[in-house]
Write a protein that holds these residues in place. Structure first.
Motif, PDB file in Angstrom:
ATOM      1  N   ASP A 258       0.833  -1.210   0.000  1.00 10.88           N
ATOM      2  CA  ASP A 258       0.000   0.000   0.000  1.00 10.88           C
ATOM      3  C   ASP A 258       0.862   1.252   0.000  1.00 10.88           C
ATOM      4  O   ASP A 258       0.545   2.235  -0.677  1.00 10.88           O
ATOM      5  N   LEU A 259       1.940   1.224   0.745  1.00  3.50           N
ATOM      6  CA  LEU A 259       2.851   2.365   0.794  1.00  3.50           C
ATOM      7  C   LEU A 259       3.491   2.606  -0.562  1.00  3.50           C
ATOM      8  O   LEU A 259       3.507   3.735  -1.074  1.00  3.50           O
ATOM      9  N   ILE A 260       4.003   1.543  -1.169  1.00  5.40           N
ATOM     10  CA  ILE A 260       4.654   1.679  -2.476  1.00  5.40           C
ATOM     11  C   ILE A 260       3.646   2.078  -3.548  1.00  5.40           C
ATOM     12  O   ILE A 260       3.943   2.922  -4.417  1.00  5.40           O
ATOM     13  N   ALA A 261       2.436   1.527  -3.490  1.00  5.45           N
ATOM     14  CA  ALA A 261       1.408   1.898  -4.465  1.00  5.45           C
ATOM     15  C   ALA A 261       1.050   3.376  -4.353  1.00  5.45           C
ATOM     16  O   ALA A 261       0.787   4.046  -5.361  1.00  5.45           O
ATOM     17  N   PHE A 262       1.048   3.900  -3.134  1.00  4.33           N
ATOM     18  CA  PHE A 262       0.777   5.326  -2.949  1.00  4.33           C
ATOM     19  C   PHE A 262       1.876   6.167  -3.595  1.00  4.33           C
ATOM     20  O   PHE A 262       1.593   7.123  -4.332  1.00  4.33           O
ATOM     21  N   TYR A 263       3.134   5.810  -3.345  1.00  4.86           N
ATOM     22  CA  TYR A 263       4.233   6.567  -3.929  1.00  4.86           C
ATOM     23  C   TYR A 263       4.220   6.480  -5.451  1.00  4.86           C
ATOM     24  O   TYR A 263       4.498   7.466  -6.145  1.00  4.86           O
TER      25      TYR A 263
ATOM     26  N   ALA B 146       3.830   9.580  -8.164  1.00  4.07           N
ATOM     27  CA  ALA B 146       4.790   9.756  -9.248  1.00  4.07           C
ATOM     28  C   ALA B 146       4.118   9.730 -10.614  1.00  4.07           C
ATOM     29  O   ALA B 146       4.519  10.451 -11.536  1.00  4.07           O
ATOM     30  N   ALA B 147       3.080   8.902 -10.754  1.00  2.00           N
ATOM     31  CA  ALA B 147       2.435   8.739 -12.061  1.00  2.00           C
ATOM     32  C   ALA B 147       1.507   9.898 -12.407  1.00  2.00           C
ATOM     33  O   ALA B 147       1.476  10.373 -13.549  1.00  2.00           O
TER      34      ALA B 147
ATOM     35  N   LEU C 295      -4.393  12.046  -8.060  1.00  2.00           N
ATOM     36  CA  LEU C 295      -4.441  11.587  -6.682  1.00  2.00           C
ATOM     37  C   LEU C 295      -4.927  12.697  -5.758  1.00  2.00           C
ATOM     38  O   LEU C 295      -5.741  12.454  -4.854  1.00  2.00           O
ATOM     39  N   ILE C 296      -4.459  13.916  -5.984  1.00  3.17           N
ATOM     40  CA  ILE C 296      -4.894  15.046  -5.169  1.00  3.17           C
ATOM     41  C   ILE C 296      -6.403  15.237  -5.279  1.00  3.17           C
ATOM     42  O   ILE C 296      -7.092  15.461  -4.273  1.00  3.17           O
TER      43      ILE C 296
ATOM     44  N   LEU D 298      -7.275   6.555  -0.731  1.00  2.00           N
ATOM     45  CA  LEU D 298      -7.794   6.053   0.535  1.00  2.00           C
ATOM     46  C   LEU D 298      -6.670   5.851   1.545  1.00  2.00           C
ATOM     47  O   LEU D 298      -6.843   6.106   2.741  1.00  2.00           O
ATOM     48  N   PHE D 299      -5.519   5.390   1.072  1.00  2.00           N
ATOM     49  CA  PHE D 299      -4.386   5.184   1.969  1.00  2.00           C
ATOM     50  C   PHE D 299      -3.963   6.513   2.593  1.00  2.00           C
ATOM     51  O   PHE D 299      -3.705   6.592   3.807  1.00  2.00           O
ATOM     52  N   LEU D 300      -3.904   7.573   1.788  1.00  2.00           N
ATOM     53  CA  LEU D 300      -3.568   8.895   2.308  1.00  2.00           C
ATOM     54  C   LEU D 300      -4.638   9.369   3.284  1.00  2.00           C
ATOM     55  O   LEU D 300      -4.315   9.908   4.355  1.00  2.00           O
ATOM     56  N   TYR D 301      -5.898   9.197   2.917  1.00  2.00           N
ATOM     57  CA  TYR D 301      -7.004   9.596   3.807  1.00  2.00           C
ATOM     58  C   TYR D 301      -6.899   8.891   5.153  1.00  2.00           C
ATOM     59  O   TYR D 301      -7.006   9.521   6.213  1.00  2.00           O
ATOM     60  N   LEU D 302      -6.701   7.570   5.144  1.00  2.00           N
ATOM     61  CA  LEU D 302      -6.595   6.822   6.395  1.00  2.00           C
ATOM     62  C   LEU D 302      -5.384   7.276   7.201  1.00  2.00           C
ATOM     63  O   LEU D 302      -5.448   7.418   8.426  1.00  2.00           O
TER      64      LEU D 302
END
Length: 275
Positions: free
Chosen positions: A57-62, A66-67, A72-73, A108-112
């Motif tokens: 989840d961490l790597i997918a967020f990064y 990047a993509a 994402l914002i 969702l990962f950022l939100y959580l």
């Protein structure tokens, strides 16, 4: 002021960068097997970065930042504006644990991360995110930090991999920096993903780093100032520092803890950044 990560993170090196940066040797590429908040990548200057973590989840967020940072914002802002409540949080956590939508999952990962208690990234044995609601009135939305990360990430490659596989990818000209979950004298929390990181892992990691150092690869690691750590990294130079620690929500709970910066012997006193 250090460049801040978009994520809140237990053990983040953001506040330690002035103490850590002078001990990072020069090199072409920085290899980090324990990504965490990516504060070191954000503040160190190398031509390239190889950033890894066992947490998908961490790597997918990064990778999502990047993509397409703007996409994402946009998604994350919707979540922040719509679900800032206990019910909204637990509904979103349920969605995160049961929906693999690749477009929404990083948001969702950022939100959580920004709404859970103390930014704690915690999983149960089944791999489900289970940190409780943080009860914040208005969680900070890190738009500027996301954009800064996206800019730096142009030079980075992100991979979901354990430290052993990541260290297998080290090549000539690399600098290795390792910031594993710290060794403890007790069974304190070290599980940033369901796999955890125990005393046996620490022993294996130190042996791998010693082998790389013996081959001439500059290695720097961080860990707690414990006798066991001094033993595991015998032959490395150990620099003691005082690190701020937040152990609760109140300002009075701000503490300092003794930590070590461990440096491979080949680079003790030479070839350090800034010399």
């Amino acid at each position: 002021m250090a460049v801040k990560s978009p994520l809140k993170w237990v053990g983040s090196k953001a506040r330690l960068m002035p103490q850590l940066l002078p001990h990072l040797p020069k090199g072409k590429r920085l290899v980090e097997p324990f990504a965490g908040s990516c504060s070191v990548m954000l503040n160190a200057e190398y031509d390239e970065y190889l950033v890894a973590d066992v947490n998908p989840d961490l790597i997918a967020f990064y990778e999502a930042v990047a993509a397409d940072a703007d996409a994402l914002i946009s998604r994350a802002r919707h979540l922040f504006e719509t679900f800032n409540s206990a019910d909204g949080y637990y509904d979103s956590r349920h969605a995160f644990n049961h929906d693999d939508d690749p477009d929404w999952r990083p948001a969702l990962f950022l939100y959580l991360n920004r709404h859970c208690f103390n930014g704690l990234c915690r999983y149960n044995k089944s791999g489900g995110f289970n940190a409780p609601y943080g009860k914040y009135k208005r969680p900070y939305f890190p738009e500027a930090e996301i954009k800064a990360f996206a800019e730096k990430a142009r030079r980075a490659t992100f991979i979901c991999a354990g430290y052993s596989a990541t260290l297998d990818m080290v090549r000539a000209g690399d600098v290795v920096y390792c910031d594993p979950p710290y060794l403890t004298d007790s069974e304190n929390f070290t599980a940033y993903h369901s796999s955890g990181f125990d005393h046996i892992d620490h022993g294996r990691l130190s042996r791998r780093l010693k082998k790389l150092a013996a081959k001439g690869v500059p290695v720097v690691a961080s860990n707690a100032d414990l006798d066991a750590v001094h033993y595991l990294y015998a032959g490395f130079e150990s620099v003691k520092i005082s690190a701020p620690r937040s152990v609760g929500a109140a300002a009075a709970s701000q503490k300092v803890a003794a930590e070590l910066i461990l440096k491979s012997p080949l680079f003790v006193g030479a070839n350090e950044a800034g010399e």
